[in-house]
Enzyme design. Sequence first.
Site, mmCIF file in Angstrom:
data_model
loop_
_atom_site.group_PDB
_atom_site.id
_atom_site.type_symbol
_atom_site.label_atom_id
_atom_site.label_comp_id
_atom_site.label_asym_id
_atom_site.label_seq_id
_atom_site.Cartn_x
_atom_site.Cartn_y
_atom_site.Cartn_z
ATOM 1 N N SER A 65 -9.614 -103.295 -39.740
ATOM 2 C CA SER A 65 -10.085 -102.045 -40.355
ATOM 3 C C SER A 65 -8.954 -101.391 -41.124
ATOM 4 O O SER A 65 -7.794 -101.785 -40.989
ATOM 5 C CB SER A 65 -10.559 -101.076 -39.254
ATOM 6 O OG SER A 65 -9.474 -100.736 -38.424
HETATM 7 C C1 LIG Z 1 -6.496 -101.472 -37.176
HETATM 8 S S1 LIG Z 1 -6.176 -102.902 -38.095
HETATM 9 C C2 LIG Z 1 -4.772 -102.501 -39.078
HETATM 10 C C3 LIG Z 1 -4.885 -101.319 -39.959
HETATM 11 C C4 LIG Z 1 -3.929 -101.337 -41.117
HETATM 12 N N1 LIG Z 1 -2.618 -100.946 -40.762
HETATM 13 C C5 LIG Z 1 -4.503 -100.549 -42.279
HETATM 14 O O1 LIG Z 1 -4.068 -99.450 -42.562
HETATM 15 O O2 LIG Z 1 -5.407 -101.074 -42.915
HETATM 16 C C6 LIG Z 1 -5.410 -103.938 -36.872
HETATM 17 C C7 LIG Z 1 -4.986 -105.275 -37.431
HETATM 18 O O3 LIG Z 1 -4.126 -105.899 -36.480
HETATM 19 C C8 LIG Z 1 -4.325 -107.280 -36.609
HETATM 20 N N2 LIG Z 1 -3.752 -107.957 -35.451
HETATM 21 C C9 LIG Z 1 -4.312 -108.121 -34.220
HETATM 22 N N3 LIG Z 1 -3.475 -108.810 -33.430
HETATM 23 C C10 LIG Z 1 -2.355 -109.072 -34.176
HETATM 24 C C11 LIG Z 1 -1.148 -109.760 -33.923
HETATM 25 N N4 LIG Z 1 -0.910 -110.314 -32.743
HETATM 26 N N5 LIG Z 1 -0.245 -109.842 -34.909
HETATM 27 C C12 LIG Z 1 -0.470 -109.295 -36.121
HETATM 28 N N6 LIG Z 1 -1.618 -108.645 -36.430
HETATM 29 C C13 LIG Z 1 -2.536 -108.530 -35.469
HETATM 30 C C14 LIG Z 1 -5.828 -107.414 -36.760
HETATM 31 O O4 LIG Z 1 -6.194 -108.661 -37.303
HETATM 32 C C15 LIG Z 1 -6.132 -106.231 -37.670
HETATM 33 O O5 LIG Z 1 -6.145 -106.619 -39.023
#
Ligand SMILES: C[S@@+](CC[C@H](N)C(=O)[O-])C[C@H]1O[C@@H](n2cnc3c(N)ncnc32)[C@H](O)[C@@H]1O
Length: 398
Positions: A106
């Site tokens: 998101s």
């Molecule tokens: C809330 S979203 C990020 C929001 C982003 N910073 C933005 O403003 O659009 C969380 C993200 O963390 C990623 N994610 C989950 N586990 C992760 C990991 N172990 N390493 C890197 N990214 C990860 C997910 O795929 C997702 O895209």
Amino acid sequence: MTDDNDTRAASLRYALADELQRSGDLHSQQWRSAVERVPRHLFVPEFFRWTDGPNGVTLWAPVSGDHDPDRWLDLAYRNETLVTQLDRHITPRDVTEPVSGDPTSSSTLPGLVVRMLEDLNVADHMTVLEIGTGTGYSTALMCDRLGDDKITSIEVDPSVAATAAAALRRAGFAPNLVNGDGLDGVPERAPIDRVIATCSVRQIPRTWLDQTRPGGRILVTITGWLRGYGLAMLDMGDDGIAEGRFLPGTISFMIARPQAPPTISDEWRSTAFGALADAEPRPAVVGPDIRKDWTGTFVAQLALPTAQEQMISIDGGPFITYYFDTATGSAASLTPEPGGGWTVRQTGPVRLWDAVESAVAIWRRAGSPEIDQFRIRTDGHEQLVWLDTADGPVSWSL
Ligand SMILES: C[S@@+](CC[C@H](N)C(=O)[O-])C[C@H]1O[C@@H](n2cnc3c(N)ncnc32)[C@H](O)[C@@H]1O
């Protein structure tokens, strides 16, 4: 977009900055300028919006700039989280009607993004490692504020990472982007001044401590499998230990993918049902409704770091709340009683609900403080969360 739409987008950005300033999330001129300049709409060309489905089910309706440009542009600049992926593979482009699914990527609520950026307390020369690029919007704000060369962002999902890279390019930013597991950090960029995670973790990995400069800061939401959350701000000491506190507010982020709860097999569950049916019942002192309280959930999770909760009704009977802990081979059930209250049954080497009741009793004796009264310390191996009480500090090891 037409020139008219560009003008509208600019005025929507300005209005968003005003709103975030009024709410107190945004207070510095530098971050305000970033919000005014970074075109969020380029990072969310389509997204899902939550809607009520039949029987109280949440469904996700696609919104796209191609189909409904005016509404889309307005929504892109609302102070709202915009979900861009469900179940690790469904994007708004894949569907035309509302669908069910769990959000897995998101663009985070802008108010929360800027609040965290303010909490990072950056200076112009600092480098930042972001865990969870997502759409790239928060990455872009940091590039705007500090410069492309200072920002590294890592995203675990290859297609999310590729989409974010394209959006960042389109918006004119060129940070160092990595597709990989953020729990490994990015050793080539160490030492880093600031680590900010926009996914939550159960344990802060040792790699982040190793890659953060002494005096540096780590900002990350601590979670667990009971879905309790607390945003922690830790400062890195010279001794390889990071220590800090939880910040106020009800802040949650999706869990880092490698730390997601394991699936509980039907076989494991039916063995647990059998053992619980034979277990000695007792009245519960604390019911599962402790989970209605934000900090209460966090406290229960401190006591049950590897348990998962499931509510199950068997043959149309009342919903029983189960706690299954596959790591220790333990389970507990809480059955509502017709006259009020709950009956607890427990099985396995760890008395799960005894642990919850004793943690909740400590918390209540301390006056049921909010999440911001808890502190945290980690050396990358042992992570302690503690609460100062009248009888001295009480800690839980995660
Ligand atoms: C809330 S979203 C990020 C929001 C982003 N910073 C933005 O403003 O659009 C969380 C993200 O963390 C990623 N994610 C989950 N586990 C992760 C990991 N172990 N390493 C890197 N990214 C990860 C997910 O795929 C997702 O895209």
